[in-house]
Design a protein around this motif. Structure first.
Motif, PDB file in Angstrom:
ATOM      1  N   TYR A 115       0.861  -1.182   0.000  1.00  0.00           N
ATOM      2  CA  TYR A 115       0.000   0.000   0.000  1.00  0.00           C
ATOM      3  C   TYR A 115       0.896   1.231   0.000  1.00  0.00           C
ATOM      4  CZ  TYR A 115       1.197  -1.282   4.751  1.00  0.00           C
ATOM      5  OH  TYR A 115       1.898  -1.702   5.862  1.00  0.00           O
ATOM      6  N   PRO A 116       0.352   2.404  -0.310  1.00  0.00           N
ATOM      7  CA  PRO A 116       1.177   3.628  -0.364  1.00  0.00           C
ATOM      8  C   PRO A 116       1.782   3.980   0.992  1.00  0.00           C
ATOM      9  CG  PRO A 116      -0.937   3.942  -1.467  1.00  0.00           C
ATOM     10  CD  PRO A 116      -1.038   2.646  -0.734  1.00  0.00           C
ATOM     11  N   ASP A 117       2.856   4.739   0.964  1.00  0.00           N
ATOM     12  CA  ASP A 117       3.543   5.139   2.192  1.00  0.00           C
ATOM     13  C   ASP A 117       2.655   5.975   3.104  1.00  0.00           C
ATOM     14  OD1 ASP A 117       5.823   3.811   1.393  1.00  0.00           O
ATOM     15  OD2 ASP A 117       6.787   5.610   0.568  1.00  0.00           O
ATOM     16  N   ASP A 118       1.707   6.718   2.513  1.00  0.00           N
ATOM     17  CA  ASP A 118       0.846   7.575   3.322  1.00  0.00           C
ATOM     18  C   ASP A 118      -0.493   6.914   3.660  1.00  0.00           C
ATOM     19  OD1 ASP A 118      -0.239   7.589   0.792  1.00  0.00           O
ATOM     20  OD2 ASP A 118      -0.432   9.773   0.637  1.00  0.00           O
ATOM     21  N   TYR A 119      -0.556   5.613   3.511  1.00  0.00           N
ATOM     22  CA  TYR A 119      -1.793   4.870   3.813  1.00  0.00           C
ATOM     23  C   TYR A 119      -2.113   4.976   5.311  1.00  0.00           C
ATOM     24  CZ  TYR A 119      -5.047   0.860   3.907  1.00  0.00           C
ATOM     25  OH  TYR A 119      -6.143   0.041   4.056  1.00  0.00           O
ATOM     26  N   PHE A 120      -3.385   5.231   5.629  1.00  0.00           N
ATOM     27  CA  PHE A 120      -3.801   5.339   7.028  1.00  0.00           C
ATOM     28  C   PHE A 120      -4.045   3.935   7.598  1.00  0.00           C
ATOM     29  CE2 PHE A 120      -5.210   9.570   5.478  1.00  0.00           C
ATOM     30  CZ  PHE A 120      -4.443  10.353   6.331  1.00  0.00           C
ATOM     31  N   LEU A 121      -3.176   3.526   8.501  1.00  0.00           N
ATOM     32  CA  LEU A 121      -3.329   2.212   9.133  1.00  0.00           C
ATOM     33  C   LEU A 121      -4.248   2.340  10.343  1.00  0.00           C
ATOM     34  CD1 LEU A 121       0.325   0.879   8.822  1.00  0.00           C
ATOM     35  CD2 LEU A 121      -1.706  -0.187   7.841  1.00  0.00           C
ATOM     36  N   ASN A 122      -5.543   2.411  10.073  1.00  0.00           N
ATOM     37  CA  ASN A 122      -6.524   2.440  11.150  1.00  0.00           C
ATOM     38  C   ASN A 122      -7.721   1.584  10.769  1.00  0.00           C
ATOM     39  OD1 ASN A 122      -8.178   4.028   9.434  1.00  0.00           O
ATOM     40  ND2 ASN A 122      -7.352   5.935  10.284  1.00  0.00           N
ATOM     41  N   ALA A 123      -8.613   1.368  11.717  1.00  0.00           N
ATOM     42  CA  ALA A 123      -9.727   0.448  11.512  1.00  0.00           C
ATOM     43  C   ALA A 123     -10.625   0.862  10.360  1.00  0.00           C
ATOM     44  CB  ALA A 123     -10.545   0.335  12.801  1.00  0.00           C
ATOM     45  N   ASN A 124     -10.948   2.140  10.284  1.00  0.00           N
ATOM     46  CA  ASN A 124     -11.873   2.586   9.247  1.00  0.00           C
ATOM     47  C   ASN A 124     -11.303   2.409   7.840  1.00  0.00           C
ATOM     48  OD1 ASN A 124     -13.976   3.277  10.942  1.00  0.00           O
ATOM     49  ND2 ASN A 124     -13.306   5.400  11.171  1.00  0.00           N
ATOM     50  N   SER A 128     -12.640  -0.573   5.354  1.00  0.00           N
ATOM     51  CA  SER A 128     -13.217  -0.190   4.062  1.00  0.00           C
ATOM     52  C   SER A 128     -12.556  -0.939   2.913  1.00  0.00           C
ATOM     53  CB  SER A 128     -13.063   1.322   3.849  1.00  0.00           C
ATOM     54  OG  SER A 128     -13.803   2.045   4.812  1.00  0.00           O
ATOM     55  N   ASP A 129     -11.235  -1.094   2.975  1.00  0.00           N
ATOM     56  CA  ASP A 129     -10.534  -1.792   1.895  1.00  0.00           C
ATOM     57  C   ASP A 129     -10.801  -3.294   1.928  1.00  0.00           C
ATOM     58  OD1 ASP A 129      -9.368   0.410   0.594  1.00  0.00           O
ATOM     59  OD2 ASP A 129      -7.811   0.547   2.118  1.00  0.00           O
ATOM     60  N   LEU A 130     -10.995  -3.856   3.113  1.00  0.00           N
ATOM     61  CA  LEU A 130     -11.374  -5.267   3.192  1.00  0.00           C
ATOM     62  C   LEU A 130     -12.772  -5.472   2.600  1.00  0.00           C
ATOM     63  CD1 LEU A 130     -10.046  -6.291   6.727  1.00  0.00           C
ATOM     64  CD2 LEU A 130      -9.329  -7.265   4.537  1.00  0.00           C
ATOM     65  N   ALA A 131     -13.659  -4.522   2.829  1.00  0.00           N
ATOM     66  CA  ALA A 131     -14.995  -4.601   2.229  1.00  0.00           C
ATOM     67  C   ALA A 131     -14.887  -4.586   0.705  1.00  0.00           C
ATOM     68  CB  ALA A 131     -15.856  -3.448   2.722  1.00  0.00           C
ATOM     69  N   SER A 132     -14.005  -3.747   0.182  1.00  0.00           N
ATOM     70  CA  SER A 132     -13.800  -3.698  -1.269  1.00  0.00           C
ATOM     71  C   SER A 132     -13.207  -5.012  -1.778  1.00  0.00           C
ATOM     72  CB  SER A 132     -12.875  -2.529  -1.630  1.00  0.00           C
ATOM     73  OG  SER A 132     -13.477  -1.298  -1.304  1.00  0.00           O
ATOM     74  N   ALA A 155     -15.426  -7.367  13.476  1.00  0.00           N
ATOM     75  CA  ALA A 155     -16.544  -6.626  14.062  1.00  0.00           C
ATOM     76  C   ALA A 155     -16.838  -5.374  13.232  1.00  0.00           C
ATOM     77  CB  ALA A 155     -16.218  -6.248  15.501  1.00  0.00           C
ATOM     78  N   TRP A 156     -15.789  -4.707  12.739  1.00  0.00           N
ATOM     79  CA  TRP A 156     -15.987  -3.516  11.907  1.00  0.00           C
ATOM     80  C   TRP A 156     -16.789  -3.858  10.653  1.00  0.00           C
ATOM     81  CZ3 TRP A 156     -15.704  -1.504   7.166  1.00  0.00           C
ATOM     82  CH2 TRP A 156     -15.699  -0.116   7.015  1.00  0.00           C
ATOM     83  N   SER A 277      -4.730   6.089  17.771  1.00  0.00           N
ATOM     84  CA  SER A 277      -5.214   6.510  16.454  1.00  0.00           C
ATOM     85  C   SER A 277      -5.811   5.370  15.637  1.00  0.00           C
ATOM     86  CB  SER A 277      -4.082   7.180  15.666  1.00  0.00           C
ATOM     87  OG  SER A 277      -3.001   6.281  15.456  1.00  0.00           O
ATOM     88  N   TRP A 278      -5.443   4.130  15.931  1.00  0.00           N
ATOM     89  CA  TRP A 278      -5.974   2.996  15.164  1.00  0.00           C
ATOM     90  C   TRP A 278      -7.495   2.921  15.298  1.00  0.00           C
ATOM     91  CZ3 TRP A 278      -8.702  -1.583  15.208  1.00  0.00           C
ATOM     92  CH2 TRP A 278      -8.480  -2.447  14.123  1.00  0.00           C
ATOM     93  N   ASN A 279      -8.023   3.274  16.467  1.00  0.00           N
ATOM     94  CA  ASN A 279      -9.465   3.185  16.728  1.00  0.00           C
ATOM     95  C   ASN A 279     -10.196   4.503  16.486  1.00  0.00           C
ATOM     96  OD1 ASN A 279     -10.094   0.394  17.809  1.00  0.00           O
ATOM     97  ND2 ASN A 279      -8.394   0.949  19.154  1.00  0.00           N
ATOM     98  N   ALA A 280      -9.526   5.481  15.889  1.00  0.00           N
ATOM     99  CA  ALA A 280     -10.181   6.774  15.647  1.00  0.00           C
ATOM    100  C   ALA A 280     -11.423   6.577  14.785  1.00  0.00           C
ATOM    101  CB  ALA A 280      -9.205   7.727  14.958  1.00  0.00           C
ATOM    102  N   GLY A 281     -12.565   7.012  15.283  1.00  0.00           N
ATOM    103  CA  GLY A 281     -13.813   6.855  14.554  1.00  0.00           C
ATOM    104  C   GLY A 281     -14.411   5.465  14.635  1.00  0.00           C
ATOM    105  N   PHE A 282     -13.811   4.605  15.439  1.00  0.00           N
ATOM    106  CA  PHE A 282     -14.305   3.228  15.589  1.00  0.00           C
ATOM    107  C   PHE A 282     -14.514   2.940  17.074  1.00  0.00           C
ATOM    108  CE2 PHE A 282     -12.964  -1.463  15.812  1.00  0.00           C
ATOM    109  CZ  PHE A 282     -14.230  -1.940  15.522  1.00  0.00           C
TER     110      PHE A 282
END
Length: 359
Positions: A115-124, A128-132, A155-156, A277-282
């Motif tokens: 994945y790109p260097d600036d990829y956000f490694l968080n739950a959301n 989302s990418d696992l859903a895709s 769970a997400w 930060s991993w759980n931000a918004g989750f």
């Protein structure tokens, strides 16, 4: 009698004896090193014989690495524990693949997924990418089981993409305990601290850094004074097998598979738990209340240490709260370590098959 000559002869014999011992020891050492460097986990063969293949698929900005089995039943997505990769399921995949169409996926931060260097490694973002991935690669609603952080992502998915998920098995997920600031009172936080420190110090070899930073772990799980031997074995294996994940034959199964995972692991993933930060918004409680599909919670062994630190994913209060928040949930206590599919693979397979297939 020539005492001087006799003494010289005896010294010569001693030197020859010492030389023979050194030569024999060197030969034995070379044999041991050769065996270590050429070790191949026997489950590689079993996974291959079951028709399971390692593949890649570009989905949006993520190039997913995953293992897929034959189409022998409904689709089953497996999400590994943090620090590991899809191969941690090698002990259960052959049997599961006989009844399911298995997809064991390296989600971002793990394995060979890129994945790109600036990829956000968080739950959301990862969720989302696992859903895709489900939509574009599997192309049908799935059963999902995830262990540890993989359980959080399970769970997400169930909470946020209900149309893609038929039922879930949560394998000892750190629900509530992984949320900040409570995560600071867990054993896992030590590893998250190591990940954060590694980034801050600008080191370039996370596996060796983690080994040096967690000697107590190896004293407990491998043996006293085992760390120098493990580090030597890791360096030797890498030199002999460039580009391959480290597999050290003399380690216990879970530790061996974890070191293999660390060879690929992105420490930014762990640092996200260190600072929250991993759980931000989750929010875990809010997510659980949104889950409507059938759910089985597998709760592994744990302990609360004298200082109040949680050694495990969830205490009993956490587990009870999970079940109370999910409308259609079942609970099962299992006498197993945190990664139950490695510690008790037959029991894990039976629980998954019984719950998803209703046998």
């Amino acid at each position: 009698m020539n005492i001087k000559k006799k003494s010289h002869s005896a010294s010569k014999k001693i030197l020859w004896g010492i030389g023979a011992i050194l030569v024999s020891s060197a030969a034995v050492l070379l044999i041991v090193i050769n065996k270590l460097n050429n070790y191949a986990d026997p489950w590689h063969k079993k996974v291959t014989e079951a028709g399971i293949e390692e593949k890649t698929a570009q989905v949006g900005q993520v190039n997913f690495n995953y293992a897929e089995g034959p189409d022998n039943g409904p689709a089953l997505l497996l999400l590994n524990a943090q620090h590991m990769d899809w191969y941690s399921y090698s002990r259960v995949l052959p049997e599961l693949s006989a009844k399911f169409h298995v997809f064991a996926v390296d989600y971002p931060g793990h394995g060979k997924t890129a994945y790109p260097d600036d990829y956000f490694l968080n739950a959301n973002q990862i969720g989302s990418d696992l859903a895709s991935f489900i939509e574009t690669v599997i192309k049908e609603p799935v059963f999902v089981t995830g262990n540890s952080s993989g359980g959080l992502l399970t769970a997400w998915l169930a909470a946020n993409k209900p149309e893609l998920v038929k039922a879930i098995v949560l394998e000892d997920p750190p629900l509530f305990s992984a949320e900040y600031p409570r995560v600071q009172k867990t054993v896992a936080y030590r590893s998250f601290t190591t990940a954060n420190n590694f980034i801050g110090e600008g080191e370039d070899d996370f596996l060796l850094y983690w080994l040096d930073s967690n000697s107590a772990f190896f004293e407990k799980n491998v043996g006293k004074f085992s760390l120098p031997m493990i580090k030597t074995a890791v360096k030797s294996y890498r030199n002999a097998n460039p580009g391959k994940a480290v597999e050290i034959s003399f380690l216990p199964d879970t530790v061996r598979l974890m070191l293999r995972g660390f060879d690929y692991y992105d420490p930014r993933f762990g640092a996200g738990f260190y600072d929250g930060s991993w759980n931000a918004g989750f929010d875990h409680a809010e997510a659980l209340q949104k889950i409507t599909c059938p759910t089985l919670l597998l709760h592994a062994n744990y302990e609360i240490r004298e200082d109040g630190e949680l050694n495990g994913a969830m205490d009993q209060e956490d587990a009870d709260r999970v079940v109370s928040l999910i409308p259609n949930a079942e609970y099962k206590k299992v006498d197993a370590a945190h990664v139950t599919h490695i510690d008790q693979p037959e029991q894990f397979n039976q629980n998954v098959e019984d719950f998803f297939l209703g046998e």
